[in-house]
Motif scaffolding. Structure first.
Motif, PDB file in Angstrom:
ATOM      1  N   ASN A 108       0.859  -1.178   0.000  1.00  0.00           N
ATOM      2  CA  ASN A 108       0.000   0.000   0.000  1.00  0.00           C
ATOM      3  C   ASN A 108       0.895   1.228   0.000  1.00  0.00           C
ATOM      4  N   SER A 109       0.463   2.287  -0.661  1.00  0.00           N
ATOM      5  CA  SER A 109       1.285   3.486  -0.730  1.00  0.00           C
ATOM      6  C   SER A 109       0.404   4.723  -0.832  1.00  0.00           C
ATOM      7  N   GLU A 110       0.893   5.816  -0.253  1.00  0.00           N
ATOM      8  CA  GLU A 110       0.234   7.115  -0.399  1.00  0.00           C
ATOM      9  C   GLU A 110       0.494   7.614  -1.815  1.00  0.00           C
ATOM     10  N   GLY A 111      -0.511   8.270  -2.403  1.00  0.00           N
ATOM     11  CA  GLY A 111      -0.312   8.782  -3.743  1.00  0.00           C
ATOM     12  C   GLY A 111      -1.430   9.694  -4.203  1.00  0.00           C
ATOM     13  N   TYR A 112      -1.330  10.071  -5.466  1.00  0.00           N
ATOM     14  CA  TYR A 112      -2.263  10.996  -6.103  1.00  0.00           C
ATOM     15  C   TYR A 112      -2.762  10.355  -7.387  1.00  0.00           C
ATOM     16  N   THR A 113      -4.062  10.453  -7.654  1.00  0.00           N
ATOM     17  CA  THR A 113      -4.623   9.832  -8.846  1.00  0.00           C
ATOM     18  C   THR A 113      -5.221  10.862  -9.790  1.00  0.00           C
ATOM     19  N   ILE A 114      -5.196  10.504 -11.059  1.00  0.00           N
ATOM     20  CA  ILE A 114      -5.921  11.221 -12.099  1.00  0.00           C
ATOM     21  C   ILE A 114      -6.825  10.184 -12.748  1.00  0.00           C
ATOM     22  N   MET A 115      -8.142  10.408 -12.656  1.00  0.00           N
ATOM     23  CA  MET A 115      -9.112   9.461 -13.203  1.00  0.00           C
ATOM     24  C   MET A 115      -9.760  10.048 -14.439  1.00  0.00           C
ATOM     25  N   LEU A 116      -9.768   9.255 -15.505  1.00  0.00           N
ATOM     26  CA  LEU A 116     -10.320   9.657 -16.789  1.00  0.00           C
ATOM     27  C   LEU A 116     -11.669   8.968 -16.974  1.00  0.00           C
ATOM     28  N   TRP A 117     -12.725   9.754 -17.148  1.00  0.00           N
ATOM     29  CA  TRP A 117     -14.090   9.245 -17.202  1.00  0.00           C
ATOM     30  C   TRP A 117     -14.657   9.347 -18.613  1.00  0.00           C
ATOM     31  N   LYS A 118     -15.394   8.298 -19.013  1.00  0.00           N
ATOM     32  CA  LYS A 118     -16.125   8.280 -20.286  1.00  0.00           C
ATOM     33  C   LYS A 118     -17.581   7.960 -20.003  1.00  0.00           C
ATOM     34  N   PHE A 119     -18.437   8.200 -21.000  1.00  0.00           N
ATOM     35  CA  PHE A 119     -19.855   7.910 -20.876  1.00  0.00           C
ATOM     36  C   PHE A 119     -20.175   6.647 -21.660  1.00  0.00           C
ATOM     37  N   ASP A 120     -20.825   5.681 -20.997  1.00  0.00           N
ATOM     38  CA  ASP A 120     -21.240   4.427 -21.637  1.00  0.00           C
ATOM     39  C   ASP A 120     -22.680   4.598 -22.115  1.00  0.00           C
ATOM     40  N   GLU A 121     -22.867   4.610 -23.436  1.00  0.00           N
ATOM     41  CA  GLU A 121     -24.195   4.829 -24.020  1.00  0.00           C
ATOM     42  C   GLU A 121     -25.182   3.731 -23.633  1.00  0.00           C
ATOM     43  N   SER A 122     -24.732   2.476 -23.622  1.00  0.00           N
ATOM     44  CA  SER A 122     -25.661   1.375 -23.340  1.00  0.00           C
ATOM     45  C   SER A 122     -26.098   1.362 -21.871  1.00  0.00           C
ATOM     46  N   ALA A 123     -25.189   1.622 -20.950  1.00  0.00           N
ATOM     47  CA  ALA A 123     -25.532   1.647 -19.526  1.00  0.00           C
ATOM     48  C   ALA A 123     -26.024   3.013 -19.088  1.00  0.00           C
ATOM     49  N   ARG A 124     -25.841   4.025 -19.925  1.00  0.00           N
ATOM     50  CA  ARG A 124     -26.264   5.394 -19.661  1.00  0.00           C
ATOM     51  C   ARG A 124     -25.668   5.943 -18.364  1.00  0.00           C
ATOM     52  N   LYS A 125     -24.349   5.714 -18.175  1.00  0.00           N
ATOM     53  CA  LYS A 125     -23.677   6.245 -16.984  1.00  0.00           C
ATOM     54  C   LYS A 125     -22.198   6.458 -17.263  1.00  0.00           C
ATOM     55  N   LEU A 126     -21.571   7.247 -16.415  1.00  0.00           N
ATOM     56  CA  LEU A 126     -20.139   7.492 -16.504  1.00  0.00           C
ATOM     57  C   LEU A 126     -19.379   6.338 -15.867  1.00  0.00           C
ATOM     58  N   PHE A 127     -18.194   6.048 -16.413  1.00  0.00           N
ATOM     59  CA  PHE A 127     -17.313   5.049 -15.820  1.00  0.00           C
ATOM     60  C   PHE A 127     -15.875   5.512 -15.964  1.00  0.00           C
ATOM     61  N   VAL A 128     -15.003   5.026 -15.091  1.00  0.00           N
ATOM     62  CA  VAL A 128     -13.585   5.372 -15.161  1.00  0.00           C
ATOM     63  C   VAL A 128     -12.934   4.432 -16.163  1.00  0.00           C
ATOM     64  N   ARG A 130      -9.720   4.844 -17.232  1.00  0.00           N
ATOM     65  CA  ARG A 130      -8.309   4.683 -16.873  1.00  0.00           C
ATOM     66  C   ARG A 130      -7.995   5.568 -15.676  1.00  0.00           C
ATOM     67  N   SER A 131      -7.144   5.056 -14.811  1.00  0.00           N
ATOM     68  CA  SER A 131      -6.704   5.807 -13.649  1.00  0.00           C
ATOM     69  C   SER A 131      -5.188   5.727 -13.579  1.00  0.00           C
ATOM     70  N   ILE A 132      -4.570   6.879 -13.381  1.00  0.00           N
ATOM     71  CA  ILE A 132      -3.113   6.961 -13.271  1.00  0.00           C
ATOM     72  C   ILE A 132      -2.791   7.331 -11.829  1.00  0.00           C
ATOM     73  N   LEU A 133      -1.892   6.574 -11.197  1.00  0.00           N
ATOM     74  CA  LEU A 133      -1.476   6.810  -9.817  1.00  0.00           C
ATOM     75  C   LEU A 133      -0.029   7.272  -9.797  1.00  0.00           C
ATOM     76  N   PHE A 134       0.222   8.354  -9.077  1.00  0.00           N
ATOM     77  CA  PHE A 134       1.575   8.882  -8.902  1.00  0.00           C
ATOM     78  C   PHE A 134       1.913   8.831  -7.420  1.00  0.00           C
ATOM     79  N   THR A 135       3.044   8.226  -7.077  1.00  0.00           N
ATOM     80  CA  THR A 135       3.498   8.259  -5.690  1.00  0.00           C
ATOM     81  C   THR A 135       4.492   9.392  -5.473  1.00  0.00           C
ATOM     82  N   ASP A 136       4.888  10.069  -6.549  1.00  0.00           N
ATOM     83  CA  ASP A 136       5.748  11.249  -6.466  1.00  0.00           C
ATOM     84  C   ASP A 136       4.892  12.479  -6.759  1.00  0.00           C
ATOM     85  N   ARG A 137       4.820  13.378  -5.799  1.00  0.00           N
ATOM     86  CA  ARG A 137       3.968  14.558  -5.911  1.00  0.00           C
ATOM     87  C   ARG A 137       4.369  15.450  -7.083  1.00  0.00           C
ATOM     88  N   ASP A 138       5.661  15.602  -7.357  1.00  0.00           N
ATOM     89  CA  ASP A 138       6.122  16.470  -8.444  1.00  0.00           C
ATOM     90  C   ASP A 138       5.692  15.946  -9.812  1.00  0.00           C
TER      91      ASP A 138
END
Length: 150
Positions: A108-128, A130-138
């Motif tokens: 387990n590690s402390e970090g920062y994420t950037i989550m990229l969301w798209k819309f699924d037409e068939s389910a009619r909802k947003l989903f992630v 791709r998610s990018i995790l950075f353990t280096d703040r810079d």
């Protein structure tokens, strides 16, 4: 580093995007015509791709689970994130599960994420998608600042 200001020369046409230089009357100095001054991190502005360099501090997942049970694997290659067709981008921080290349839990590690969301037409909802995790703040702030400039 603040990159939110654009320096415009007020002595020339206000709507010109020309980067040519023009002689100014009087002293004969050369100055840009309405050319914006950007910071080094904005070299990718105007494009829909954000570069993410692989390192020992960068991880990703395309299978994001609820309640923080996502296992992030190492980002093995430099990646370009296409943000043109995304509906939403979110940023977060906390403790995350990190695995190895085979998908086995390592730590387990402390970090920062950037989550990229798209819309699924068939389910009619947003989903992630791709998610990018950075353990280096810079590294995290370098990518995030590029996204905010777009």
């Amino acid at each position: 580093m603040e990159c939110d200001t654009v320096n415009r020369n007020v002595y020339h046409k206000p709507y010109s995007d020309s980067s040519k230089r023009q002689r100014i009357e009087g002293e004969g100095d050369i100055s840009p015509i309405n050319g914006p001054n950007f910071c080094a991190t904005s070299q990718y502005s105007g494009r829909s791709f954000i570069p993410v360099k692989s390192s020992s501090n960068t991880f990703h997942s395309e299978d994001v689970k609820a309640e923080g049970h996502t296992l992030y694997g190492p980002l093995s290659d430099d990646t370009l994130l296409n943000i043109r067709n995304l509906e939403q981008i979110t940023f977060g921080s906390g403790t995350f599960h990190i695995g190895n290349r085979n998908g086995a839990f390592v730590r387990n590690s402390e970090g920062y994420t950037i989550m990229l969301w798209k819309f699924d037409e068939s389910a009619r909802k947003l989903f992630v998608c791709r998610s990018i995790l950075f353990t280096d703040r810079d590294e995290y702030w370098a990518v995030r600042s590029r996204m905010e400039l777009m």
